[in-house]
Design a protein around this motif. Structure first.
Motif, PDB file in Angstrom:
ATOM      1  N   PRO A   1     -13.959  -4.428  -6.446  1.00 55.61           N
ATOM      2  CA  PRO A   1     -12.659  -3.746  -6.265  1.00 55.61           C
ATOM      3  C   PRO A   1     -11.903  -3.684  -7.590  1.00 55.61           C
ATOM      4  O   PRO A   1     -12.135  -4.481  -8.510  1.00 55.61           O
ATOM      5  CB  PRO A   1     -11.945  -4.641  -5.241  1.00 55.61           C
ATOM      6  CG  PRO A   1     -12.567  -5.986  -5.405  1.00 55.61           C
ATOM      7  CD  PRO A   1     -14.010  -5.732  -5.782  1.00 55.61           C
TER       8      PRO A   1
ATOM      9  N   PRO B   1      -5.683  -5.814  -9.577  1.00 59.95           N
ATOM     10  CA  PRO B   1      -4.320  -5.428  -9.175  1.00 59.95           C
ATOM     11  C   PRO B   1      -3.533  -4.896 -10.368  1.00 59.95           C
ATOM     12  O   PRO B   1      -3.806  -5.243 -11.526  1.00 59.95           O
ATOM     13  CB  PRO B   1      -3.723  -6.745  -8.650  1.00 59.95           C
ATOM     14  CG  PRO B   1      -4.514  -7.817  -9.336  1.00 59.95           C
ATOM     15  CD  PRO B   1      -5.897  -7.269  -9.488  1.00 59.95           C
TER      16      PRO B   1
ATOM     17  N   SER C   1       1.116   1.422  -3.537  1.00 57.39           N
ATOM     18  CA  SER C   1       0.796   0.276  -2.688  1.00 57.39           C
ATOM     19  C   SER C   1      -0.428  -0.478  -3.187  1.00 57.39           C
ATOM     20  O   SER C   1      -0.586  -1.663  -2.906  1.00 57.39           O
ATOM     21  CB  SER C   1       0.551   0.743  -1.246  1.00 57.39           C
ATOM     22  OG  SER C   1      -0.527   1.674  -1.199  1.00 57.39           O
ATOM     23  N   SER C   2      -1.348   0.169  -3.910  1.00 57.12           N
ATOM     24  CA  SER C   2      -2.546  -0.490  -4.422  1.00 57.12           C
ATOM     25  C   SER C   2      -3.052   0.284  -5.635  1.00 57.12           C
ATOM     26  O   SER C   2      -2.629   1.425  -5.886  1.00 57.12           O
ATOM     27  CB  SER C   2      -3.641  -0.564  -3.349  1.00 57.12           C
ATOM     28  OG  SER C   2      -4.066   0.739  -2.984  1.00 57.12           O
ATOM     29  N   THR C   3      -3.963  -0.358  -6.371  1.00 60.12           N
ATOM     30  CA  THR C   3      -4.565   0.315  -7.525  1.00 60.12           C
ATOM     31  C   THR C   3      -5.399   1.509  -7.080  1.00 60.12           C
ATOM     32  O   THR C   3      -5.475   2.529  -7.756  1.00 60.12           O
ATOM     33  CB  THR C   3      -5.436  -0.671  -8.319  1.00 60.12           C
ATOM     34  OG1 THR C   3      -4.688  -1.868  -8.569  1.00 60.12           O
ATOM     35  CG2 THR C   3      -5.856  -0.069  -9.655  1.00 60.12           C
ATOM     36  N   GLU C   4      -6.049   1.380  -5.904  1.00 56.67           N
ATOM     37  CA  GLU C   4      -6.859   2.493  -5.398  1.00 56.67           C
ATOM     38  C   GLU C   4      -5.988   3.717  -5.093  1.00 56.67           C
ATOM     39  O   GLU C   4      -6.387   4.852  -5.389  1.00 56.67           O
ATOM     40  CB  GLU C   4      -7.618   2.064  -4.137  1.00 56.67           C
ATOM     41  CG  GLU C   4      -8.783   1.120  -4.379  1.00 56.67           C
ATOM     42  CD  GLU C   4      -8.338  -0.306  -4.718  1.00 56.67           C
ATOM     43  OE1 GLU C   4      -9.166  -1.073  -5.235  1.00 56.67           O
ATOM     44  OE2 GLU C   4      -7.151  -0.637  -4.479  1.00 56.67           O
ATOM     45  N   GLU C   5      -4.805   3.495  -4.496  1.00 57.42           N
ATOM     46  CA  GLU C   5      -3.918   4.628  -4.223  1.00 57.42           C
ATOM     47  C   GLU C   5      -3.431   5.251  -5.536  1.00 57.42           C
ATOM     48  O   GLU C   5      -3.346   6.481  -5.661  1.00 57.42           O
ATOM     49  CB  GLU C   5      -2.728   4.179  -3.385  1.00 57.42           C
ATOM     50  CG  GLU C   5      -1.789   5.341  -3.032  1.00 57.42           C
ATOM     51  CD  GLU C   5      -0.499   4.879  -2.372  1.00 57.42           C
ATOM     52  OE1 GLU C   5       0.386   5.729  -2.144  1.00 57.42           O
ATOM     53  OE2 GLU C   5      -0.380   3.670  -2.090  1.00 57.42           O
TER      54      GLU C   5
END
Length: 389
Positions: A267, A270, A326-330
């Motif tokens: 993943p 952060p 909200s997250s690194t992926e977003e």
């Protein structure tokens, strides 16, 4: 985006509102080129149809072109040195038909490679040194090829076309001599195991065998029947071999350790916290002392980041600005990040979902020490309305 038309520089009078830029790195995408020239005030970009390394960059007026000329000329980009000068339309070409002027390339210019399939996203050319290594033919391979030809009418037609182009004798009519590879296998014209072409000698050994009779050509049904029998024999031998290989594995299955699980994709880390960013950036007084002439420009949804070290990556910028999501992926999905190496340093464009979020990110990250180098951030220029993509 602003590209469109073709670009060449002729011998006419210079157009003081346009620059002719050479040695544009072909590895740089058209979108990245547009963003780069937009930052210097360009309103449109036209690349040469014969070479993506030449472009005509137009500006709103002569003042903007004169301001951009010394900045673009000799600019180091992706290992290339840009050469910029005022654009000179070909003699006889007017202001409006300059874009349609034919591009003439030297005869020695190498032809640009063709992409494999741009419609499917395969935009790179085929490797000219690629070669296939196939196993030598044998009876099994030839039988499988024959089965594929019988199953696919299109393949049958293509094989005939290839034989025609190679000037091979047509396969119609009588049987051709059997190749040594096929002798001993069940094939039309070859001797089948278990069959004999003449009678054996008697038990006393006194009678001689009669001369072999000439075989009649096999019909299509007989040929198909023999091929089918040969395929069944090959399939049966393959299953027996596979079963023999699997038996020892089953015998030791209880003692063998389980296979390791497949590696999972790591993943993304952060994003950086605001506490970390504020603790590792220049104060307002330090920033004003070191960069007294820096201007941020009018707010837009795009940030232009300078003074980055060469080893800085898009992931560094993603972690820097990922805290607003909200997250690194977003953040990876909603941010558009383009890093442009320039000699020993690099610059970048980061596009946010809104101008408000970009304004907040600029204020929070201005002067942040990325790899011990403070960032210089300003608002990038948006694409001109009505410009061609």
């Amino acid at each position: 985006g602003m590209s469109g038309g073709t670009a060449t520089s002729g011998g006419g009078a210079p157009d003081l509102r346009a620059l002719y830029v050479r040695h544009v790195p072909p590895s740089l995408s058209e979108r990245a080129c547009n963003e780069l020239f937009e930052h210097y005030g360009a309103t449109s970009v036209r690349f040469s149809t014969a070479s993506r390394t030449h472009a005509v960059v137009s500006f709103a007026g002569a003042e903007a072109a004169a301001c951009a000329l010394p900045q673009l000329n000799r600019l180091q980009l992706h290992g290339k040195t840009l050469l910029a000068d005022y654009y000179r339309p070909a003699a006889g070409a007017g202001e409006h038909d300059a874009a349609s002027t034919a591009v003439t390339q030297p005869a020695s210019s190498p032809e640009q490679p063709t992409a494999i399939c741009p419609n499917l996203g395969i935009n790179y050319p085929a490797n000219p040194h690629l070669a296939y290594r196939y196993p030598p033919p044998n009876a099994v391979i030839v039988a499988n090829i024959a089965n594929a030809i019988c199953s696919s009418p299109m393949l049958y037609t293509q094989v005939l076309n290839l034989m025609n182009k190679m000037n091979l004798p047509p396969p119609f009519g009588h049987h051709t001599p059997v190749h040594p590879i096929l002798r001993g296998s069940v094939w039309p014209g070859s001797s089948e195991s278990g069959e004999s072409e003449h009678e054996s000698e008697s038990d006393g050994g006194q009678a001689e065998a009669p001369p072999a009779k000439k075989k009649k050509p096999l019909t299509a049904a007989e040929t198909s029947k023999r091929l089918k029998r040969e395929q069944e024999r090959i399939k049966h031998a393959f299953l027996l071999e596979k079963k023999a290989k699997l038996q020892p594995e089953h015998a030791t299955a209880s003692s063998a350790p389980p296979p390791p699980p497949p590696p999972q994709q790591q993943p993304l880390p952060p994003p950086l916290t605001q506490t970390h960013i504020q603790a590792n950036k220049l104060t307002a007084q330090e920033f004003a002392t070191q960069f007294p002439t820096h201007q941020c420009g009018a707010p837009t949804s795009k940030l232009y980041i300078k003074n980055m070290v060469k080893k800085a990556t898009a992931l560094d910028l993603l972690l820097l600005f990922g805290g607003y999501f909200s997250s690194t992926e977003e953040a990876q999905q909603r941010l558009q990040i383009t890093v442009l190496p320039r000699g020993k340093k690099a610059t970048a464009f980061v596009t946010f979902p809104s101008a408000e979020l970009a304004t907040r990110a600029l204020a929070d990250s201005q002067g942040y020490r990325m790899h011990n180098h403070p960032l210089l951030i300003e608002f990038g220029k948006q694409a001109v309305a009505g410009a061609k993509l």
